[in-house]
Scaffold this motif. Structure first.
Motif, PDB file in Angstrom:
ATOM      1  N   LEU A   7       0.822  -1.214   0.000  1.00 58.77           N
ATOM      2  CA  LEU A   7       0.000   0.000   0.000  1.00 58.77           C
ATOM      3  C   LEU A   7       0.854   1.262   0.000  1.00 58.77           C
ATOM      4  O   LEU A   7       0.481   2.261  -0.623  1.00 58.77           O
ATOM      5  CB  LEU A   7      -0.963  -0.015   1.185  1.00 58.77           C
ATOM      6  N   LYS A   8       1.995   1.229   0.656  1.00 65.48           N
ATOM      7  CA  LYS A   8       2.892   2.391   0.613  1.00 65.48           C
ATOM      8  C   LYS A   8       3.441   2.601  -0.794  1.00 65.48           C
ATOM      9  O   LYS A   8       3.553   3.738  -1.254  1.00 65.48           O
ATOM     10  CB  LYS A   8       4.022   2.235   1.621  1.00 65.48           C
ATOM     11  N   ARG A   9       3.758   1.495  -1.481  1.00 63.83           N
ATOM     12  CA  ARG A   9       4.200   1.612  -2.880  1.00 63.83           C
ATOM     13  C   ARG A   9       3.076   2.185  -3.738  1.00 63.83           C
ATOM     14  O   ARG A   9       3.297   3.068  -4.572  1.00 63.83           O
ATOM     15  CB  ARG A   9       4.626   0.250  -3.429  1.00 63.83           C
ATOM     16  N   ASP A  64       0.672   4.053  -2.734  1.00 64.35           N
ATOM     17  CA  ASP A  64       0.505   5.452  -2.345  1.00 64.35           C
ATOM     18  C   ASP A  64       1.517   6.328  -3.085  1.00 64.35           C
ATOM     19  O   ASP A  64       1.156   7.375  -3.633  1.00 64.35           O
ATOM     20  CB  ASP A  64       0.675   5.594  -0.834  1.00 64.35           C
ATOM     21  N   LEU A  82       0.449   6.541  -6.660  1.00 65.53           N
ATOM     22  CA  LEU A  82      -0.696   7.432  -6.819  1.00 65.53           C
ATOM     23  C   LEU A  82      -0.259   8.897  -6.751  1.00 65.53           C
ATOM     24  O   LEU A  82      -0.741   9.727  -7.529  1.00 65.53           O
ATOM     25  CB  LEU A  82      -1.757   7.137  -5.758  1.00 65.53           C
ATOM     26  N   ARG A  83       0.657   9.201  -5.880  1.00 63.72           N
ATOM     27  CA  ARG A  83       1.175  10.579  -5.811  1.00 63.72           C
ATOM     28  C   ARG A  83       1.832  10.966  -7.135  1.00 63.72           C
ATOM     29  O   ARG A  83       1.698  12.098  -7.599  1.00 63.72           O
ATOM     30  CB  ARG A  83       2.144  10.724  -4.655  1.00 63.72           C
ATOM     31  N   VAL A 100      -2.086   1.412 -10.313  1.00 58.92           N
ATOM     32  CA  VAL A 100      -2.427   1.702  -8.912  1.00 58.92           C
ATOM     33  C   VAL A 100      -3.628   0.862  -8.488  1.00 58.92           C
ATOM     34  O   VAL A 100      -3.622   0.259  -7.407  1.00 58.92           O
ATOM     35  CB  VAL A 100      -2.718   3.212  -8.707  1.00 58.92           C
ATOM     36  N   VAL A 143      -3.670  -1.941  -5.394  1.00 53.25           N
ATOM     37  CA  VAL A 143      -4.592  -1.874  -4.257  1.00 53.25           C
ATOM     38  C   VAL A 143      -5.477  -3.125  -4.228  1.00 53.25           C
ATOM     39  O   VAL A 143      -5.706  -3.708  -3.164  1.00 53.25           O
ATOM     40  CB  VAL A 143      -5.437  -0.579  -4.314  1.00 53.25           C
TER      41      VAL A 143
END
Length: 85
Positions: free
Chosen positions: A17-19, A21, A24-25, A47, A51
């Motif tokens: 999820l950090k990847r 995130d 997504l940024r 993305v 997820v």
């Protein structure tokens, strides 16, 4: 209510999820800098898949480790979780 217990897969899910995130940024930056829509859509699809994969691992882990005692509550929760897949 009992204290939630972390599962062995939770650290991997957090990493995924950090990847996602970060990815997504990057997509947001692409939109703000006017990158082509086709490129943005491709990255958004990546993305979404990341997820969805994290969600699938979480649900399967929950079914494997938290359910299966055969109670009506477990069966109802399993049905609810299966709808999320």
């Amino acid at each position: 209510m009992p204290e939630p217990q972390p599962h062995p897969t939770h650290p991997d899910i957090v990493k995924r999820l950090k990847r996602a995130d970060g990815h997504l940024r990057h997509v947001i930056d692409m939109i703000e800098s006017g990158k082509p829509c086709a490129d943005i859509a491709t990255q958004l699809q990546a993305v979404e898949r990341a997820v969805a994969a994290a969600k699938r691992v979480l649900i399967h882990d929950h079914i494997d480790h938290c359910l299966g005692h055969g109670s009506e509550t477990d069966l109802a929760e399993m049905r609810a979780m299966a709808r999320l897949l």
